[in-house]
Write a protein that holds these residues in place. Structure first.
Motif, PDB file in Angstrom:
ATOM      1  N   GLN A  41       0.841  -1.194   0.000  1.00 30.46           N
ATOM      2  CA  GLN A  41       0.000   0.000   0.000  1.00 30.46           C
ATOM      3  C   GLN A  41       0.877   1.244   0.000  1.00 30.46           C
ATOM      4  N   LYS A  42       0.537   2.193  -0.855  1.00 35.27           N
ATOM      5  CA  LYS A  42       1.326   3.405  -0.983  1.00 35.27           C
ATOM      6  C   LYS A  42       0.959   4.392   0.120  1.00 35.27           C
ATOM      7  N   LEU A  43       1.960   5.043   0.666  1.00 33.02           N
ATOM      8  CA  LEU A  43       1.751   6.036   1.708  1.00 33.02           C
ATOM      9  C   LEU A  43       1.822   7.449   1.124  1.00 33.02           C
ATOM     10  N   PRO A  44       1.350   8.450   1.861  1.00 37.69           N
ATOM     11  CA  PRO A  44       1.397   9.827   1.358  1.00 37.69           C
ATOM     12  C   PRO A  44       2.834  10.276   1.104  1.00 37.69           C
ATOM     13  N   THR A  45       2.996  11.222   0.209  1.00 34.09           N
ATOM     14  CA  THR A  45       4.324  11.818   0.027  1.00 34.09           C
ATOM     15  C   THR A  45       4.713  12.567   1.301  1.00 34.09           C
ATOM     16  N   LEU A  46       5.990  12.851   1.426  1.00 34.56           N
ATOM     17  CA  LEU A  46       6.457  13.527   2.629  1.00 34.56           C
ATOM     18  C   LEU A  46       5.815  14.897   2.800  1.00 34.56           C
ATOM     19  N   ARG A  47       5.655  15.612   1.702  1.00 34.87           N
ATOM     20  CA  ARG A  47       5.068  16.957   1.822  1.00 34.87           C
ATOM     21  C   ARG A  47       3.604  16.873   2.233  1.00 34.87           C
ATOM     22  N   VAL A  48       2.892  15.912   1.697  1.00 34.68           N
ATOM     23  CA  VAL A  48       1.496  15.727   2.094  1.00 34.68           C
ATOM     24  C   VAL A  48       1.425  15.329   3.569  1.00 34.68           C
ATOM     25  N   LEU A  49       2.309  14.423   3.969  1.00 35.29           N
ATOM     26  CA  LEU A  49       2.323  13.981   5.361  1.00 35.29           C
ATOM     27  C   LEU A  49       2.641  15.136   6.301  1.00 35.29           C
ATOM     28  N   ARG A  76      10.297   2.775  -3.183  1.00 31.95           N
ATOM     29  CA  ARG A  76      10.393   2.211  -4.528  1.00 31.95           C
ATOM     30  C   ARG A  76      10.484   3.331  -5.563  1.00 31.95           C
ATOM     31  N   PRO A  77      11.548   3.332  -6.356  1.00 35.45           N
ATOM     32  CA  PRO A  77      11.707   4.372  -7.379  1.00 35.45           C
ATOM     33  C   PRO A  77      10.505   4.412  -8.314  1.00 35.45           C
ATOM     34  N   GLY A  78      10.006   5.620  -8.556  1.00 36.02           N
ATOM     35  CA  GLY A  78       8.872   5.800  -9.446  1.00 36.02           C
ATOM     36  C   GLY A  78       7.536   5.531  -8.808  1.00 36.02           C
ATOM     37  N   VAL A  79       7.524   4.974  -7.596  1.00 42.94           N
ATOM     38  CA  VAL A  79       6.267   4.659  -6.913  1.00 42.94           C
ATOM     39  C   VAL A  79       6.123   5.495  -5.643  1.00 42.94           C
ATOM     40  N   GLY A  80       7.168   5.485  -4.836  1.00 44.42           N
ATOM     41  CA  GLY A  80       7.128   6.210  -3.576  1.00 44.42           C
ATOM     42  C   GLY A  80       7.336   5.273  -2.405  1.00 44.42           C
ATOM     43  N   THR A  81       6.820   5.656  -1.242  1.00 42.57           N
ATOM     44  CA  THR A  81       6.969   4.857  -0.029  1.00 42.57           C
ATOM     45  C   THR A  81       5.772   3.935   0.119  1.00 42.57           C
ATOM     46  N   VAL A  82       6.075   2.633   0.296  1.00 35.19           N
ATOM     47  CA  VAL A  82       5.010   1.633   0.398  1.00 35.19           C
ATOM     48  C   VAL A  82       5.262   0.737   1.604  1.00 35.19           C
ATOM     49  N   VAL A  83       4.204   0.023   2.000  1.00 40.26           N
ATOM     50  CA  VAL A  83       4.339  -0.963   3.068  1.00 40.26           C
ATOM     51  C   VAL A  83       5.078  -2.182   2.512  1.00 40.26           C
ATOM     52  N   ARG A  84       6.044  -2.681   3.261  1.00 34.06           N
ATOM     53  CA  ARG A  84       6.805  -3.853   2.812  1.00 34.06           C
ATOM     54  C   ARG A  84       5.899  -5.084   2.716  1.00 34.06           C
ATOM     55  N   GLU A  85       6.255  -5.962   1.785  1.00 39.51           N
ATOM     56  CA  GLU A  85       5.491  -7.203   1.654  1.00 39.51           C
ATOM     57  C   GLU A  85       5.664  -8.091   2.878  1.00 39.51           C
ATOM     58  N   GLN A  86       6.896  -8.154   3.396  1.00 41.82           N
ATOM     59  CA  GLN A  86       7.150  -8.945   4.586  1.00 41.82           C
ATOM     60  C   GLN A  86       7.736  -8.025   5.654  1.00 41.82           C
ATOM     61  N   VAL A  87       6.907  -7.707   6.630  1.00 49.00           N
ATOM     62  CA  VAL A  87       7.330  -6.839   7.727  1.00 49.00           C
ATOM     63  C   VAL A  87       8.060  -7.687   8.761  1.00 49.00           C
ATOM     64  N   ARG A  88       9.174  -7.177   9.291  1.00 50.90           N
ATOM     65  CA  ARG A  88       9.907  -7.903  10.322  1.00 50.90           C
ATOM     66  C   ARG A  88       8.995  -8.205  11.503  1.00 50.90           C
ATOM     67  N   ALA A  89       9.085  -9.424  12.011  1.00 43.32           N
ATOM     68  CA  ALA A  89       8.199  -9.849  13.097  1.00 43.32           C
ATOM     69  C   ALA A  89       8.459  -9.074  14.381  1.00 43.32           C
ATOM     70  N   ASP A  90       9.701  -8.699  14.591  1.00 44.10           N
ATOM     71  CA  ASP A  90      10.051  -8.033  15.851  1.00 44.10           C
ATOM     72  C   ASP A  90      10.946  -6.842  15.564  1.00 44.10           C
ATOM     73  N   PRO A  91      10.382  -5.772  14.954  1.00 43.79           N
ATOM     74  CA  PRO A  91      11.204  -4.614  14.609  1.00 43.79           C
ATOM     75  C   PRO A  91      11.843  -3.996  15.837  1.00 43.79           C
ATOM     76  N   VAL A  92      13.137  -3.695  15.725  1.00 41.66           N
ATOM     77  CA  VAL A  92      13.879  -3.129  16.851  1.00 41.66           C
ATOM     78  C   VAL A  92      13.603  -1.644  16.957  1.00 41.66           C
ATOM     79  N   ARG A  93      13.223  -1.195  18.150  1.00 39.04           N
ATOM     80  CA  ARG A  93      13.004   0.230  18.386  1.00 39.04           C
ATOM     81  C   ARG A  93      14.207   0.843  19.052  1.00 39.04           C
TER      82      ARG A  93
END
Length: 466
Positions: A41-49, A76-93
């Motif tokens: 899923q595509k996310l808003p551009t930085l300026r919109v955000l 992704r070039p030409g697309v923008g920022t999207v949600v990864r297909e496989q999100v890490r199960a335990d993302p490090v904060r």
């Protein structure tokens, strides 16, 4: 993408007590976990955000960057920022506001160099093979001849003419300074120093009833004219100075400045206490004052900044053997002796090259962290040195140094305000930021980003946009 997403994120920002960019990443993670955001899923551009969340562009960009670091998003070039297909199960904060990243203690960074760590382990293991009673007995005050000779070998690049009769092994630089202040001045006497200087001597002077006279400084340290005028009017009992990478301003005296200070001190017979705690960090630096005027300079350096503070070993070089005996007697009274196991380690690590290797690794890690500071602190005005592990940051208006430091602490970063270092005159609107306290480069960058965000914001707005 629905505006509901940005509405939820805006609400999350209002509830968050941490930096805004961390709250953005948290909100994205929550939406992915709940199914509100799906793979690709595509996310808003930085300026919109930025517009939707009423943030500046930089903070919005850092929010997406943090989410990418956790493995939530992809660019992704030409697309923008999207949600990864496989999100890490335990993302490090990264550490949260409740977990302080201490940038107050000026400790060296700890390079994760496997060969260096193995050297440390070998040295510590060697203590287990020693005769335990050799390490538990009283030893010669000021160190044995062999241990002093090891100090001479280590100091040879800085003081090539040094001899063992003028060297004492001390329990840290602070212990050596206490002994020297005790010998050179009495209660009510004055010792001159930088107007903004190492705060350890303020405590010593207060304890002994000695008055400190702060001399004006510039980017090369003490102003010779001010020192000369003081000596002509009423010479102090001694001059204390930190001529290489002055803590906190990072100022280093040029050779010409050192010669000018030495000439004045010699003309008025004022002893010099040279605190060279950082002297080996720069790959190249001018010779110590003790090399220019050995007959009147007490030179001190140790391992706290070149290897690690826990060793608590320093070397004090006196002008002559008569002073060596006086300092030795004072050290015996004030501290008895340095720890024999630590002296044993120090001598071993000097002789097997570990001290040089550690200093080189710390120097290299400091360069990396200063590079991070240059990349992150784009709006900041600060003074640093490429091979130092601290920087002196000017606090911009309308912040003041107290509010700025308190704001940073509330967001998980500790810094030291200029009042701690100020001997005379008004404290400058500045803070010292220590890059070595952060355990990793990532933590260092994270802390500097929080500092940069604070600099960009008006104090009354900071709590809303951070």
């Amino acid at each position: 993408m629905s505006s509901n997403h940005t509405s939820r994120w805006a609400a999350a920002l209002k509830r968050s007590e941490g930096p805004a960019y961390m709250a953005i990443a948290d909100a994205i993670a929550a939406d992915i976990q709940s199914g509100q955001l799906t793979a690709n899923q595509k996310l808003p551009t930085l300026r919109v955000l930025a517009t939707a969340l009423d943030l500046n562009f930089t903070t919005a960009a850092r929010g997406y960057a943090e989410a990418q670091r956790r493995g939530l998003l992809a660019a992704r070039p030409g697309v923008g920022t999207v949600v990864r297909e496989q999100v890490r199960a335990d993302p490090v904060r990264r550490p949260q506001a409740s977990s302080l990243i201490d940038m107050t203690m000026n400790m060296p960074p700890e390079p994760r160099d496997a060969a260096l760590i193995e050297r440390f382990r070998d040295g510590l293991a060697s203590l287990q093979r020693a005769d335990p009673y050799d390490l538990l007995r009283y030893q010669e005050f000021g160190g044995s001849h062999e241990d002093r000779a090891a100090g001479v070998r280590w100091l040879a690049p800085r003081l090539p003419e040094l001899v063992t009769q003028r060297v004492l092994v001390c329990p840290g630089v602070q212990g050596a300074l206490l002994a020297l202040f005790t010998i050179l001045a009495r209660a009510g006497d004055a010792i001159a120093c930088e107007a903004v200087t190492y705060p350890g001597i303020k405590g010593i002077a207060t304890h002994l009833g000695i008055k400190l006279i702060g001399l004006p400084i510039d980017d090369q340290g003490i102003d010779p004219e001010a020192f000369g005028a003081l000596c002509a009017a009423d010479p102090p009992k001694a001059l204390y100075c930190n001529p290489t990478l002055l803590n906190p301003t990072c100022a280093t005296m040029s050779l010409q400045r050192r010669q000018a200070i030495v000439d004045i001190a010699r003309r008025h017979a004022v002893p010099i206490i040279e605190d060279d705690a950082y002297g080996f960090l720069p790959a190249q630096s001018p010779p110590p004052l003790a090399a220019l005027a050995p007959e009147l300079t007490f030179y001190i350096t140790g391992f706290a900044k070149h290897l690690g503070a826990g060793l608590r070993i320093a070397y004090l070089c006196t002008p002559n053997v008569r002073y060596t005996a006086r300092v030795q007697a004072t050290l015996r009274t004030t501290s008895v002796m340095a720890s024999p196991p630590m002296i044993t380690l120090a001598t071993r690590w000097i002789d097997d090259g570990t001290v040089v290797a550690a200093t080189s690794a710390i120097r290299e890690e400091s360069r990396h962290r200063q590079d991070i500071a240059r990349r992150v602190l784009k709006q900041a005005q600060y003074v640093a040195h490429p091979e130092a592990f601290h920087l002196w940051l000017s606090v911009p208006q309308p912040w003041n140094r107290i509010e700025f430091a308190a704001h940073l602490r509330s967001h998980g970063v500790g810094v030291v305000v200029s009042d701690t270092f100020t001997v005379s005159g008004g404290a400058p609107e500045a803070v010292r930021v220590c890059l070595g306290g952060a355990s990793s480069r990532e933590d260092c960058q994270h802390s500097l980003e929080i500092i940069e965000d604070a600099i960009e914001q008006h104090p009354t707005l900071a709590s809303r946009v951070m």
